[in-house]
Scaffold this active site. Structure first.
Site, PDB file in Angstrom:
ATOM      1  N   HIS A 147      96.155  93.334 -17.302  1.00  0.00           N
ATOM      2  CA  HIS A 147      96.349  91.841 -16.885  1.00  0.00           C
ATOM      3  C   HIS A 147      94.746  91.189 -17.474  1.00  0.00           C
ATOM      4  O   HIS A 147      93.753  91.958 -17.918  1.00  0.00           O
ATOM      5  CB  HIS A 147      96.312  91.599 -15.378  1.00  0.00           C
ATOM      6  N   LYS A 151      92.200  87.954 -13.097  1.00  0.00           N
ATOM      7  CA  LYS A 151      93.331  88.534 -11.971  1.00  0.00           C
ATOM      8  C   LYS A 151      92.267  89.338 -11.121  1.00  0.00           C
ATOM      9  O   LYS A 151      91.705  90.071 -11.165  1.00  0.00           O
ATOM     10  CB  LYS A 151      94.559  89.175 -12.569  1.00  0.00           C
TER      11      LYS A 151
END
Length: 233
Positions: A147, A151
């Site tokens: 990600h 995040k």
């Protein structure tokens, strides 16, 4: 609500990346309208764009709420929906057992749906995991996810959900999930099955945030006018 009436949707976390995507797609839809966007700060609250920073300022004619925010704001949004008796759809991750217990309690009063990943493709991958039970016992499995660097939770909620599904299917413990935080990656989830002779890889990659927003809107449309209960994608 009549067939010709556009459902009014509130977006929790409207100032974030997912919130911006949801607000744009709702604006482009023919059957939904943006009732309000909730932001924790005063960003947008006085600009006439429908953003509010207080629950007291939310309009009364809301049919559904979509929540992509934080674990703390998740609880506030859920309480708001129970009080107003409106549909609650959430993709917020990083939740604890206490959050899910609250969700179960709310499901007795309103329709609720939570998913760690709103992508319909990820739901398809989750169903495909059952096929791994057909492999010989010498295959070993590894879950990995990538990600963007912004995040906060690692491993991702999606990876945890897929890992739990696979463990249940295989009836065995699996290695810890490997998490990567790089650049602006929207989301990659990979399940590797490896033996001494071959490797099988099941992979899903999100190409933009709209894939999650569209899944959330599918959820809202499917649950409008449904009775109280816990629903799933």
């Amino acid at each position: 609500m009549s067939e010709n009436t556009r459902a009014s949707v509130g977006i929790i976390g409207a100032g974030g990346r997912m919130g911006e995507s949801l607000c744009r797609l709702i604006g482009e839809s023919k059957d939904l309208t943006l009732g309000f966007g909730f932001v924790r700060s005063n960003k947008g609250a006085d600009s006439g764009d429908g953003f509010v920073s207080s629950w007291l300022d939310a309009p009364s004619d809301i049919n559904a709420v979509i929540d992509f925010s934080s674990p703390e704001l998740f609880l506030e949004a859920l309480d708001f929906c129970v009080e107003r008796k409106i549909l609650f759809v959430s993709g917020t991750t990083g939740l604890t057992e206490a959050h899910f217990q609250k969700l179960e309690e709310a499901s007795k009063k309103i329709p609720v749906l939570w998913a760690s990943n709103m992508s319909l493709g990820v739901q398809f991958v989750n169903r495909l995991l059952a096929s791994f039970s057909e492999l010989p016992e010498d295959f070993k499995f590894q879950m990995s996810e990538w990600h963007h660097i912004h995040k906060k939770d690692a491993p991702s909620g999606t990876a945890i959900t897929l890992q739990k599904s696979l463990q249940k299917i295989l009836a065995e413990a699996l290695p810890n999930i490997v998490s990567h935080r790089e650049g602006e990656i929207f989301g990659i989830h990979e399940i590797e099955a490896r033996s001494n002779e071959e490797v099988i890889t099941l992979k899903h990659e999100a190409l933009n945030r709209d894939v999650f927003s569209k899944g959330a809107l599918v959820a809202v449309r499917s649950l409008l006018n449904k009775p109280a209960g816990r629903y799933y994608l």
